[in-house]
Design a protein around this motif. Structure first.
Motif, mmCIF file in Angstrom:
data_model
loop_
_atom_site.group_PDB
_atom_site.id
_atom_site.type_symbol
_atom_site.label_atom_id
_atom_site.label_comp_id
_atom_site.label_asym_id
_atom_site.label_seq_id
_atom_site.Cartn_x
_atom_site.Cartn_y
_atom_site.Cartn_z
ATOM 1 N N ILE A 1 38.265 39.252 29.135
ATOM 2 C CA ILE A 1 38.369 40.096 29.993
ATOM 3 C C ILE A 1 38.735 39.965 31.524
ATOM 4 O O ILE A 1 39.392 40.735 32.157
ATOM 5 N N ALA A 2 38.875 38.565 31.785
ATOM 6 C CA ALA A 2 39.549 38.232 32.978
ATOM 7 C C ALA A 2 40.879 38.467 33.113
ATOM 8 O O ALA A 2 41.208 38.980 34.488
ATOM 9 N N ALA B 1 44.330 41.956 36.437
ATOM 10 C CA ALA B 1 45.573 42.929 36.551
ATOM 11 C C ALA B 1 45.090 43.934 37.295
ATOM 12 O O ALA B 1 45.984 44.450 38.369
ATOM 13 N N ALA B 2 43.966 44.537 37.417
ATOM 14 C CA ALA B 2 43.415 45.646 38.142
ATOM 15 C C ALA B 2 43.481 45.155 39.608
ATOM 16 O O ALA B 2 43.801 45.887 40.343
ATOM 17 N N ASP B 3 43.190 43.812 39.870
ATOM 18 C CA ASP B 3 43.107 43.542 41.267
ATOM 19 C C ASP B 3 44.441 43.502 41.930
ATOM 20 O O ASP B 3 44.691 43.818 42.875
ATOM 21 N N PHE B 4 45.570 42.861 41.148
ATOM 22 C CA PHE B 4 46.681 42.940 41.543
ATOM 23 C C PHE B 4 47.487 44.468 41.936
ATOM 24 O O PHE B 4 47.870 44.398 42.946
ATOM 25 N N ALA B 5 47.151 45.209 40.891
ATOM 26 C CA ALA B 5 47.537 46.596 41.193
ATOM 27 C C ALA B 5 47.012 47.423 42.578
ATOM 28 O O ALA B 5 47.388 47.904 43.028
ATOM 29 N N VAL C 1 50.247 34.427 33.381
ATOM 30 C CA VAL C 1 50.083 33.323 32.393
ATOM 31 C C VAL C 1 48.901 32.654 32.775
ATOM 32 O O VAL C 1 48.302 32.843 34.044
ATOM 33 N N PRO C 2 48.238 31.624 31.838
ATOM 34 C CA PRO C 2 47.173 31.201 32.385
ATOM 35 C C PRO C 2 47.319 30.089 33.526
ATOM 36 O O PRO C 2 48.540 29.517 33.547
#
Length: 87
Positions: free
Chosen positions: A9-10, A15-19, A59-60
């Motif tokens: 889930i990370a 991704a939500a944080d970036f957007a 990427v990790p």
């Protein structure tokens, strides 16, 4: 088992944080679709509350750059807000 669940889930959370930062909304309001995920690359699409999209490749992160379960942006493409229509 917990570590595997968190690592799955990370990328969606990040991704939500970036957007959310790009569009100036709360990350909880951003929906995320992970459409490709491997140990070395995640492809995601986000949608803001007003329907704008971002496409992200992540990427990790190395242990030095963020620790286990952290992901870094490789690329991001977002719909640009229409400034003229918001006036």
């Amino acid at each position: 088992m917990r570590k595997n669940r968190l690592s799955a889930i990370a990328p969606a959370i990040q991704a939500a944080d970036f957007a959310a930062q790009f569009y100036g909304v709360k990350s909880e309001a951003v929906s995320v679709l992970l459409f490709a995920q491997s140990p070395t690359l995640v492809k995601a699409q986000t949608r803001s509350p007003d329907g704008r999209f971002c496409h992200l490749d992540m990427v990790p992160a190395s242990a030095d750059a963020g620790g286990p379960g952290s992901w870094l942006l490789r690329s991001i493409q977002c719909d640009v807000p229409d400034v003229a229509s918001s006036r």
